[in-house]
Design a protein around this motif. Structure first.
Motif, short mmCIF file in Angstrom:
data_model
loop_
_atom_site.label_atom_id
_atom_site.label_comp_id
_atom_site.label_asym_id
_atom_site.label_seq_id
_atom_site.Cartn_x
_atom_site.Cartn_y
_atom_site.Cartn_z
N MET A 1 83.04 -13.71 38.66
CA MET A 1 83.64 -14.36 37.38
C MET A 1 84.57 -15.48 37.95
SD MET A 1 84.21 -11.12 34.84
CE MET A 1 83.02 -10.07 34.38
N SER A 2 84.06 -16.27 38.93
CA SER A 2 84.66 -17.35 39.40
C SER A 2 83.51 -18.72 39.41
CB SER A 2 85.41 -17.34 40.54
OG SER A 2 85.85 -18.53 41.29
N GLU A 3 83.80 -20.01 39.10
CA GLU A 3 82.75 -20.78 39.26
C GLU A 3 82.29 -20.81 40.64
OE1 GLU A 3 84.49 -24.06 36.22
OE2 GLU A 3 85.62 -23.94 37.97
N TYR A 4 83.23 -20.75 41.66
CA TYR A 4 82.79 -20.65 43.06
C TYR A 4 83.40 -19.56 43.69
CZ TYR A 4 81.18 -25.76 42.23
OH TYR A 4 80.80 -26.90 42.07
N MET A 5 82.82 -19.01 44.83
CA MET A 5 83.27 -17.93 45.28
C MET A 5 82.89 -18.04 46.97
SD MET A 5 80.90 -15.34 43.83
CE MET A 5 79.27 -15.90 43.12
N VAL A 6 83.69 -17.48 48.06
CA VAL A 6 83.41 -17.52 49.23
C VAL A 6 83.35 -16.21 49.48
CG1 VAL A 6 84.34 -17.89 51.57
CG2 VAL A 6 84.64 -19.73 50.00
N VAL A 7 82.03 -15.80 49.96
CA VAL A 7 81.71 -14.41 50.13
C VAL A 7 81.00 -14.04 51.67
CG1 VAL A 7 81.18 -13.70 47.77
CG2 VAL A 7 79.42 -14.74 49.42
N PRO A 8 81.14 -12.97 51.99
CA PRO A 8 80.60 -12.53 53.43
C PRO A 8 78.90 -12.78 53.31
CG PRO A 8 82.24 -10.76 52.86
CD PRO A 8 81.76 -11.77 51.73
N GLU A 9 78.26 -13.22 54.37
CA GLU A 9 76.91 -13.48 54.30
C GLU A 9 76.16 -12.24 53.90
OE1 GLU A 9 74.56 -14.91 57.87
OE2 GLU A 9 76.14 -14.07 58.87
N GLN A 10 76.91 -11.07 54.44
CA GLN A 10 76.42 -9.66 54.51
C GLN A 10 76.39 -9.27 52.82
OE1 GLN A 10 78.77 -10.73 56.39
NE2 GLN A 10 78.90 -9.33 58.41
N ASN A 11 76.94 -10.08 51.81
CA ASN A 11 76.88 -9.63 50.38
C ASN A 11 75.87 -10.56 49.75
OD1 ASN A 11 79.63 -8.79 51.71
ND2 ASN A 11 79.69 -8.02 49.41
N LEU A 12 74.94 -11.18 50.46
CA LEU A 12 74.12 -12.25 49.76
C LEU A 12 72.42 -11.50 49.96
CD1 LEU A 12 75.47 -15.65 51.02
CD2 LEU A 12 75.63 -14.37 48.70
N VAL A 13 71.62 -11.99 48.96
CA VAL A 13 70.07 -11.54 48.98
C VAL A 13 69.61 -12.80 48.61
CG1 VAL A 13 68.42 -10.18 47.88
CG2 VAL A 13 70.78 -9.16 48.24
N LYS A 14 68.83 -13.37 49.47
CA LYS A 14 68.09 -14.61 49.13
C LYS A 14 66.93 -14.43 48.28
CE LYS A 14 67.04 -17.36 52.78
NZ LYS A 14 66.54 -17.91 53.74
N ILE A 15 66.76 -15.26 47.03
CA ILE A 15 65.60 -15.17 46.25
C ILE A 15 64.82 -16.19 45.98
CG2 ILE A 15 66.77 -13.08 45.07
CD1 ILE A 15 67.20 -15.22 42.69
N ASP A 16 63.48 -16.14 45.48
CA ASP A 16 62.67 -17.16 45.28
C ASP A 16 63.27 -18.23 44.25
OD1 ASP A 16 59.63 -17.24 46.20
OD2 ASP A 16 60.17 -18.60 44.47
N GLN A 17 63.05 -19.35 44.31
CA GLN A 17 63.86 -20.25 43.55
C GLN A 17 63.17 -20.41 42.22
OE1 GLN A 17 65.46 -23.73 44.99
NE2 GLN A 17 66.05 -22.81 47.09
N HIS A 18 62.47 -19.82 42.24
CA HIS A 18 61.49 -20.03 40.79
C HIS A 18 62.24 -19.01 39.73
CE1 HIS A 18 59.02 -16.61 41.83
NE2 HIS A 18 58.69 -16.48 40.35
N TYR A 19 62.86 -18.03 40.28
CA TYR A 19 63.42 -17.17 39.32
C TYR A 19 64.72 -17.84 38.39
CZ TYR A 19 60.86 -13.40 41.49
OH TYR A 19 59.75 -12.87 41.93
N SER A 20 64.83 -17.25 37.20
CA SER A 20 66.04 -17.94 36.43
C SER A 20 67.34 -17.11 37.10
CB SER A 20 65.82 -17.36 34.94
OG SER A 20 67.06 -17.06 34.51
N LEU A 21 68.33 -17.66 37.38
CA LEU A 21 69.37 -17.28 38.00
C LEU A 21 70.32 -16.30 37.08
CD1 LEU A 21 70.70 -20.26 39.99
CD2 LEU A 21 69.84 -17.97 41.03
N GLU A 22 69.95 -16.49 35.63
CA GLU A 22 70.58 -15.48 34.71
C GLU A 22 70.04 -14.10 34.65
OE1 GLU A 22 70.23 -17.24 30.96
OE2 GLU A 22 70.80 -15.51 29.98
N GLN A 23 68.87 -14.16 34.68
CA GLN A 23 68.01 -12.88 34.96
C GLN A 23 68.29 -11.95 36.02
OE1 GLN A 23 66.79 -15.16 32.93
NE2 GLN A 23 65.93 -14.36 31.17
N ALA A 24 68.27 -12.99 37.29
CA ALA A 24 68.58 -12.39 38.43
C ALA A 24 69.97 -11.94 38.83
CB ALA A 24 68.29 -13.60 39.67
#
Ligand code: CXF
Ligand code: ZN
Length: 367
Positions: A139-162
């Motif tokens: 709930m912040s416009e930008y965030m700094v997070v550990p890379e361990q908290n990220l899951v890369k996804i294909d760019q064609h998905y809507s980020l809202e649904q994702a």
């Protein structure tokens, strides 16, 4: 840099949306521009203190966005990548990660709301450090997070649904498929048909359960449950939930009951509505000081099982892309989960609507 964020400054008080200072990503961290954040009951539980964080903390743990900057040593992610935020950090080499129990990663022990080195990335105008819920803060416009908290996804998905896959979908579907491993033909009850419960219902559909009984006290949520695949509904405001489920199952009880509220009374009901040797799965996050009780001798003589399910026992980087593929194949409903959009400033309205049972999921959309 500056970012606007929803901050819990005092328990049980309205959330404050304000501008904060966000520092650059350190080693193995990433700056993400948030595209969308789901509004989950656990965010409200941070406000009430049921999920305890010291104030002040930025809310939000269900989101997706785009990488804007990577810190030193980040090799798996690049600027421009689309990502879902995982609310557990996956270190990849602790004992639990090695057992593929990624959502029980031992890095979870770092004091709540700090990044992995135990320091802040967000500061308010008085210079006070602000914590990040689940180490993310969607709930912040930008965030700094550990890379361990990220899951890369294909760019064609809507980020809202994702975004919804970041908590509700994975938690609900995963509880059924990964934690309980519901077998085809099973009978299933789901107590609480909010954002996570509806996904437990979707999980039961994917598992080919024969009977899927939705239990709630809000008629609107039971209507949502039917569209997500519930074969029967029990309105617990009108009849006793346990008797209702027993009647539908001709007195036997269900093979599996999922408690998706986080209340000791409904946990007891989940236990009571499973058949002998059946399984009650606790998915809801109970107030951190509360306990539940069940009759101990009956527990033994009926061979019932009670198991907990955290984050759908998922491996975020394996399960989340799979869930998005199921969406593409038309086997998983994501669009239908989104009942209403909010601006960040409307976060307190979003919580009120959630409590009133108005939404399957409310989603905050960023520019
Ligand atoms: C919660 C569990 C505690 C951290 C934030 C997310 N789970 C689901 O909402
Ligand atoms: Zn959540």
């Amino acid at each position: 840099m500056k970012t606007r964020a929803a901050v819990m400054y005092e328990h049980n008080q309205p959330v404050v949306v304000e501008e904060l200072e966000l520092v650059e990503p350190k080693a193995n961290e990433v700056l993400v521009r948030t595209a969308a954040s789901g509004v989950c009951h656990s965010d409200l539980s941070v406000v009430t203190g049921a999920i305890y964080y010291d104030a002040a903390v930025i809310l939000g743990h269900e989101g997706a966005g785009v990488i804007e900057q990577v810190g030193e040593g980040v090799t798996d992610f690049q600027v421009g990548d689309h990502v879902i935020l995982s609310f557990v950090s996956y270190c990849g080499n602790c004992r639990m990660c090695e057992m593929e129990k990624v959502c029980l990663c031992e890095s979870y022990d770092v004091p709540r709301g700090f990044l992995l080195d135990g320091t802040y990335r967000f500061y308010n105008s008085s210079g006070d450090g602000i914590l990040q819920m689940a180490r993310v803060a969607t709930m912040s416009e930008y965030m700094v997070v550990p890379e361990q908290n990220l899951v890369k996804i294909d760019q064609h998905y809507s980020l809202e649904q994702a975004a919804l896959v970041g908590c509700g979908v994975t938690t609900g579907v995963g509880a059924v498929l990964n934690t309980a491993k519901v077998e085809p033909g099973s009978s299933v009850a789901v107590i609480g048909t909010g954002g996570v419960g509806l996904n437990a219902i979707q999980g039961a559909v994917l598992a080919d359960a024969e009977q899927i009984i939705a239990v709630d006290i809000a008629e609107k949520k039971l209507d949502f449950a039917k569209t997500f695949g519930a074969t029967d509904v029990v309105n617990a405001a009108e009849i006793d939930a346990v008797e209702g489920v027993r009647e539908i199952t001709k007195g036997l009880g269900v093979d599996y009951a999922f408690e998706v509220i986080g209340n000791p009374d409904t946990i007891r009901q989940a236990y009571q509505m499973v058949r002998p040797a059946g399984t009650a799965v606790i998915v809801g996050m109970v107030h951190h000081e509360k306990e539940f009780s069940i009759p101990a001798q009956h527990f033994v003589s009926s061979e019932r099982r009670i198991i907990g399910s955290f984050y759908g026992s998922c491996q975020p980087r394996v399960d989340m892309p799979k869930l998005l593929s199921l969406y593409t194949e038309g086997k998983l409903k994501l669009d239908e989960l989104i009942t209403r959009h909010y601006r960040l400033e409307q976060i307190n309205d979003a919580f009120a609507d959630m409590e009133a049972g108005e939404n399957a999921r409310g989603v905050i959309i960023f520019n």
